[in-house]
Structure formats: structure tokens, C-alpha cells
Design a protein around this motif. Sequence first.
Motif, short mmCIF file in Angstrom:
data_model
loop_
_atom_site.label_atom_id
_atom_site.label_comp_id
_atom_site.label_asym_id
_atom_site.label_seq_id
_atom_site.Cartn_x
_atom_site.Cartn_y
_atom_site.Cartn_z
N GLU A 71 -36.90 2.98 27.97
CA GLU A 71 -35.70 2.42 27.36
C GLU A 71 -35.90 2.13 25.87
N ARG A 73 -38.62 1.33 24.20
CA ARG A 73 -39.65 0.39 23.77
C ARG A 73 -40.72 1.12 22.98
N ASP A 103 -43.98 -5.29 27.67
CA ASP A 103 -43.94 -4.39 26.53
C ASP A 103 -45.11 -4.67 25.59
N SER A 109 -39.03 -7.53 31.03
CA SER A 109 -37.56 -7.49 31.05
C SER A 109 -37.03 -8.37 32.17
N GLY A 110 -35.81 -8.88 31.95
CA GLY A 110 -35.09 -9.56 33.01
C GLY A 110 -35.30 -11.04 33.12
N ARG A 118 -38.34 -15.02 23.39
CA ARG A 118 -37.34 -14.01 23.73
C ARG A 118 -36.71 -14.27 25.09
N THR A 120 -34.92 -11.97 27.82
CA THR A 120 -34.64 -10.58 28.17
C THR A 120 -33.77 -10.48 29.43
N GLU A 123 -31.94 -7.27 30.99
CA GLU A 123 -32.57 -6.03 30.55
C GLU A 123 -33.48 -5.48 31.65
N THR A 124 -33.74 -4.18 31.58
CA THR A 124 -34.50 -3.52 32.66
C THR A 124 -35.61 -2.62 32.13
N PHE A 125 -36.01 -2.80 30.87
CA PHE A 125 -37.04 -1.92 30.32
C PHE A 125 -38.36 -2.06 31.08
#
Length: 233
Positions: A71, A73, A103, A109-110, A118, A120, A123-125
Motif C-alpha cells: 500500500e 509504504r 512499517d 496499521s489499524g 500516529r 493508523t 488503515e490496512t497496510f
Amino acid sequence: MTTITRRKAFALLAVTAGGGTFLSADLFLRSRPGAAAQPLITGAGVCSIMPETTEGPFYFDPELERADVTEGREGLPLTVRLQVVNASCTPIPAARVDIWHCDAEGAYSGYPRQPGGRDTTGETFLRGTQFADEQGIAAFSTIYPGWYPGRTPHIHFKAFPDERSVLTGQMFFPDDFSRAVYGELAPYNARPLDGATFNDRDGIARRAGPSALAEMARSGSAAEAALVVAVAA
């Protein structure tokens, strides 16, 4: 114990202090399915049942069947290949494999309250699902994971040999490889390693042992990681 420089680590020419084997690109390619007299994607001669490790606090199933989980990154492109087999080293076709990892900055993510404050959520990265091919291999395109305090670099996975069973584990990486990536490449090298943890200081990695340590290869600006996941199926 063999010590190697960062330059040699990138060349993948030595056995590392972390216990993993660096393979040349040619040797790594020869170890792939279809290579003569080599049914496994790593040099493993036996298939010890993979030890279970903690799921951790950041798993959820985004229901995304996809090979490319990046996604967008930033980080070292990494192909992850997990081969699901039974204790007799027989591949398990169609086994479901989920992966998830942080990451380059150590964020999942999520979830809220990730490194640097952060959030996130939504998000699903760096998450996804694949189903194994006839050789039991599930492959993903991702990036090399970053680090966060208290944990060595790792990728979480769940392997489902059938609809009733699951093995939860973590893939770990040779310390010298991680140090080389973090010291030489952006965006990893924007963070000092003073607070980083590596395999020898990570109790989860120590308990998982060498069977959870990926075999690595690097070619140009990308890397590959391979791990045989033996399940009690």
C-alpha cells in the motif's frame, strides 16, 4: 562465531552471528521448488513442528486476499515466501496464510497510539492473505519490517492447514542483515538504533529458536526471505 561487515552482509556471503544463513542469489534460486533433489524452499533437512509464538496485540483480519501488501509504504522491497508443510515435509496445498507487520517506522496499521503518536485506525497496510500453491508456498510482496522498542524485527503469520487448525508464529531475520538495512537504507536510517532490540535480547525470538529464522537473499535493491512452516496437520 562469524562476524561480517555491513558491506558483506549486503553481499550475503556469510553465516551470521544471529544464527541464520545468508544465501547467494544463485543458491537461493536453486533452493526454490522444482530444483533437483530439494523439496523445500530452504536448506532445512527435517521438518520440525514450528513453535507457536504470541499473536501480539495488533492482529485483525482485513479480509484482503492479495500478494502485494505494501500500500505504498516506503522501505526495502521484500518478497516473503512461506512454505506450509507437515512433519513429513509434505507440502499442504491451499493452506491459508495471513501476514502482518510494522512499517519502517515501527507502526502497525489499524490501531491508535503507534510510534510517533500516529493513529493508523482504518488503515490496512502490510496485512494480507494468500493461499498456498501446489508446493505449499504462499508468497507476498512487502517491505522489510522496521523495529520498535522491546522487539527484534519480525513478521507475524498465521498458517491454516485446514479450516479447523491454525498455527500462529513469527518470522525472524539475521541480526547482521537487519543492522545493515537499518544503517544504510532510507527511511530506516532516519532513526538511531540506540533503542533497537535484536534477536539475542528478544525472549520471543529466543524461544522460537532457529526454525523461525528466515533464510535471506538480496539482489540489487530488493530482498527475499524464505521460511518453512511445519504444522501438526
